[in-house]
Motif scaffolding. Structure first.
Motif, mmCIF file in Angstrom:
data_model
loop_
_atom_site.group_PDB
_atom_site.id
_atom_site.type_symbol
_atom_site.label_atom_id
_atom_site.label_comp_id
_atom_site.label_asym_id
_atom_site.label_seq_id
_atom_site.Cartn_x
_atom_site.Cartn_y
_atom_site.Cartn_z
ATOM 1 N N ALA A 170 -21.525 -33.971 -96.003
ATOM 2 C CA ALA A 170 -22.266 -32.827 -95.464
ATOM 3 C C ALA A 170 -23.407 -32.438 -96.393
ATOM 4 O O ALA A 170 -24.501 -32.085 -95.938
ATOM 5 C CB ALA A 170 -21.329 -31.646 -95.248
ATOM 6 N N GLY A 171 -23.159 -32.521 -97.700
ATOM 7 C CA GLY A 171 -24.226 -32.222 -98.645
ATOM 8 C C GLY A 171 -25.370 -33.206 -98.547
ATOM 9 O O GLY A 171 -26.541 -32.826 -98.578
ATOM 10 N N ILE A 172 -25.047 -34.477 -98.410
ATOM 11 C CA ILE A 172 -26.082 -35.511 -98.269
ATOM 12 C C ILE A 172 -26.907 -35.286 -97.005
ATOM 13 O O ILE A 172 -28.131 -35.473 -96.997
ATOM 14 C CB ILE A 172 -25.430 -36.906 -98.248
ATOM 15 N N LEU A 173 -26.232 -34.855 -95.938
ATOM 16 C CA LEU A 173 -26.905 -34.638 -94.652
ATOM 17 C C LEU A 173 -27.554 -33.254 -94.561
ATOM 18 O O LEU A 173 -28.106 -32.913 -93.519
ATOM 19 C CB LEU A 173 -25.904 -34.807 -93.504
ATOM 20 N N ALA A 174 -27.465 -32.481 -95.640
ATOM 21 C CA ALA A 174 -28.040 -31.128 -95.674
ATOM 22 C C ALA A 174 -27.449 -30.244 -94.585
ATOM 23 O O ALA A 174 -28.147 -29.455 -93.956
ATOM 24 C CB ALA A 174 -29.563 -31.177 -95.559
ATOM 25 N N ILE A 175 -26.144 -30.387 -94.369
ATOM 26 C CA ILE A 175 -25.441 -29.545 -93.403
ATOM 27 C C ILE A 175 -24.988 -28.285 -94.116
ATOM 28 O O ILE A 175 -24.220 -28.339 -95.072
ATOM 29 C CB ILE A 175 -24.230 -30.287 -92.806
ATOM 30 N N SER A 176 -25.457 -27.143 -93.649
ATOM 31 C CA SER A 176 -25.129 -25.877 -94.293
ATOM 32 C C SER A 176 -24.320 -24.954 -93.394
ATOM 33 O O SER A 176 -23.949 -23.848 -93.813
ATOM 34 C CB SER A 176 -26.409 -25.159 -94.735
ATOM 35 N N GLY A 177 -24.058 -25.357 -92.166
ATOM 36 C CA GLY A 177 -23.309 -24.509 -91.241
ATOM 37 C C GLY A 177 -22.533 -25.333 -90.242
ATOM 38 O O GLY A 177 -22.763 -26.531 -90.074
ATOM 39 N N THR A 178 -21.599 -24.668 -89.581
ATOM 40 C CA THR A 178 -20.803 -25.305 -88.543
ATOM 41 C C THR A 178 -20.945 -24.502 -87.252
ATOM 42 O O THR A 178 -21.185 -23.289 -87.304
ATOM 43 C CB THR A 178 -19.316 -25.356 -88.960
ATOM 44 N N PRO A 179 -20.804 -25.143 -86.090
ATOM 45 C CA PRO A 179 -20.636 -26.597 -85.957
ATOM 46 C C PRO A 179 -21.962 -27.328 -86.173
ATOM 47 O O PRO A 179 -23.023 -26.806 -85.888
ATOM 48 C CB PRO A 179 -20.178 -26.757 -84.512
ATOM 49 N N THR A 180 -21.848 -28.539 -86.674
ATOM 50 C CA THR A 180 -22.974 -29.471 -86.706
ATOM 51 C C THR A 180 -22.506 -30.759 -86.047
ATOM 52 O O THR A 180 -21.390 -31.211 -86.295
ATOM 53 C CB THR A 180 -23.437 -29.753 -88.145
ATOM 54 N N PHE A 181 -23.358 -31.320 -85.206
ATOM 55 C CA PHE A 181 -23.015 -32.531 -84.475
ATOM 56 C C PHE A 181 -23.953 -33.666 -84.866
ATOM 57 O O PHE A 181 -25.102 -33.434 -85.261
ATOM 58 C CB PHE A 181 -23.132 -32.310 -82.961
ATOM 59 N N VAL A 182 -23.456 -34.870 -84.724
ATOM 60 C CA VAL A 182 -24.296 -36.059 -84.792
ATOM 61 C C VAL A 182 -24.078 -36.823 -83.493
ATOM 62 O O VAL A 182 -22.931 -37.086 -83.109
ATOM 63 C CB VAL A 182 -23.934 -36.970 -85.982
ATOM 64 N N MET A 183 -25.163 -37.130 -82.807
ATOM 65 C CA MET A 183 -25.075 -37.943 -81.593
ATOM 66 C C MET A 183 -25.973 -39.162 -81.784
ATOM 67 O O MET A 183 -27.187 -39.040 -81.799
ATOM 68 C CB MET A 183 -25.496 -37.157 -80.353
ATOM 69 N N HIS A 184 -25.364 -40.299 -81.978
ATOM 70 C CA HIS A 184 -26.088 -41.525 -82.304
ATOM 71 C C HIS A 184 -26.952 -41.323 -83.552
ATOM 72 O O HIS A 184 -26.428 -41.196 -84.639
ATOM 73 C CB HIS A 184 -26.894 -42.008 -81.107
ATOM 74 N N ASP A 185 -28.253 -41.236 -83.402
ATOM 75 C CA ASP A 185 -29.134 -41.134 -84.574
ATOM 76 C C ASP A 185 -29.642 -39.724 -84.797
ATOM 77 O O ASP A 185 -30.511 -39.509 -85.649
ATOM 78 C CB ASP A 185 -30.329 -42.082 -84.405
ATOM 79 N N GLU A 186 -29.087 -38.759 -84.085
ATOM 80 C CA GLU A 186 -29.658 -37.412 -84.102
ATOM 81 C C GLU A 186 -28.672 -36.394 -84.659
ATOM 82 O O GLU A 186 -27.510 -36.346 -84.253
ATOM 83 C CB GLU A 186 -30.071 -37.010 -82.687
ATOM 84 N N LEU A 187 -29.143 -35.557 -85.586
ATOM 85 C CA LEU A 187 -28.370 -34.441 -86.099
ATOM 86 C C LEU A 187 -28.651 -33.210 -85.242
ATOM 87 O O LEU A 187 -29.818 -32.848 -85.026
ATOM 88 C CB LEU A 187 -28.757 -34.153 -87.550
ATOM 89 N N LEU A 188 -27.599 -32.563 -84.780
ATOM 90 C CA LEU A 188 -27.721 -31.375 -83.943
ATOM 91 C C LEU A 188 -27.091 -30.221 -84.709
ATOM 92 O O LEU A 188 -25.871 -30.114 -84.799
ATOM 93 C CB LEU A 188 -27.018 -31.590 -82.597
ATOM 94 N N ARG A 189 -27.930 -29.380 -85.245
ATOM 95 C CA ARG A 189 -27.449 -28.332 -86.144
ATOM 96 C C ARG A 189 -27.194 -27.042 -85.368
ATOM 97 O O ARG A 189 -28.123 -26.377 -84.933
ATOM 98 C CB ARG A 189 -28.474 -28.093 -87.257
ATOM 99 N N GLY A 190 -25.917 -26.710 -85.200
ATOM 100 C CA GLY A 190 -25.555 -25.473 -84.525
ATOM 101 C C GLY A 190 -24.911 -25.689 -83.172
ATOM 102 O O GLY A 190 -24.818 -26.803 -82.653
#
Length: 247
Positions: A211-231
């Motif tokens: 999560a730190g590498i991906l710069a995820i700072s909140g939940t929920p966070t999703f990944v769909m294929h090549d896309e990060l969906l934050r929130g």
């Protein structure tokens, strides 16, 4: 009029980021006139500032989206095939949805039902769940419990406990988790013994590191294929993204 047209063109160039002219050849008097004309034009046409801000925001969003794609690509193995995260839905689905969650997160609780509906309505989605407790000690306790259940009792029990934790409204404590586990017939002695084990600690730590590498700072966070969906995303938006990914 010519100066006004030139100033307008300059502002348009500034808004599109193409301006690279060195104004130093101007004399002090010419620079003063130029600044006054720009200021006067902006006062008369303040919408130009908003247009420039909007363009900048669009560029920032595009840059962030591309940066997220690069992050997902570089960390694909850890995201999609870490060897320990629970897999639900259709393991052979053509769409892979990864969710980073915290059981005490209100938006995670809201998203939980939306994700369930998505899987029920679409039989070709693979779901991967990653434990990311970020809301304090109670969140960590809940994740340790859930991961211990998975390691001791298997994926079906983990799914049942995860569903129960997402709908749980009381205070998360060890006694409340004992009661919850007992309602599912779990061997709570074995689960409790595993909760503080190195195996559980390592799994949660690995997800935190990712999560730190991906710069995820909140939940929920999703990944769909090549896309990060934050929130949080409502069901209709998730369905639209699935359709877009399928082309």
């Amino acid at each position: 009029m010519k100066r006004l047209i030139a100033t307008t063109a300059l502002l348009g160039t500034l808004a599109t980021g193409a301006f690279a002219q060195d104004l130093t050849p101007m004399t002090d008097a010419e620079r003063e006139v130029f600044r006054a004309e720009v200021q006067a034009y902006l006062f008369d046409n303040p919408e130009v500032i908003m247009q420039a801000v909007e363009i900048l925001q669009q560029r920032d969003a595009q840059a962030q989206a591309q940066a997220d794609v690069d992050l997902v690509t570089a960390n694909a193995a850890a995201i999609f095939d870490d060897g320990y995260s629970w897999v639900g839905g259709n393991p052979d689905g053509d769409i892979v949805l990864v969710e980073f969650l915290d059981y005490r997160c209100g938006y995670c609780k809201r998203a939980h039902g939306e994700v369930a509906q998505l899987l029920e309505s679409d039989g070709d989605i693979k779901l991967i769940v990653k434990e990311l407790p970020i809301l304090g000690d109670a969140s960590v306790l809940a994740s340790r419990f859930a991961v211990a259940v998975k390691q001791v009792a298997g994926g079906d029990s983990y799914k049942a406990i995860g569903d129960a934790l997402m709908s749980f409204q009381g205070e998360i404590t060890l006694p409340s988790l004992r009661r919850l586990g007992s309602t599912f017939g779990l061997d709570m002695d074995a689960v409790e013994a595993r909760m503080n084990s190195d195996e559980v600690t390592a799994e949660i730590a690995a997800t935190r590191e990712l999560a730190g590498i991906l710069a995820i700072s909140g939940t929920p966070t999703f990944v769909m294929h090549d896309e990060l969906l934050r929130g949080y995303l409502p069901l209709d938006q998730m369905q639209a993204l699935v359709a877009d990914k399928r082309g």
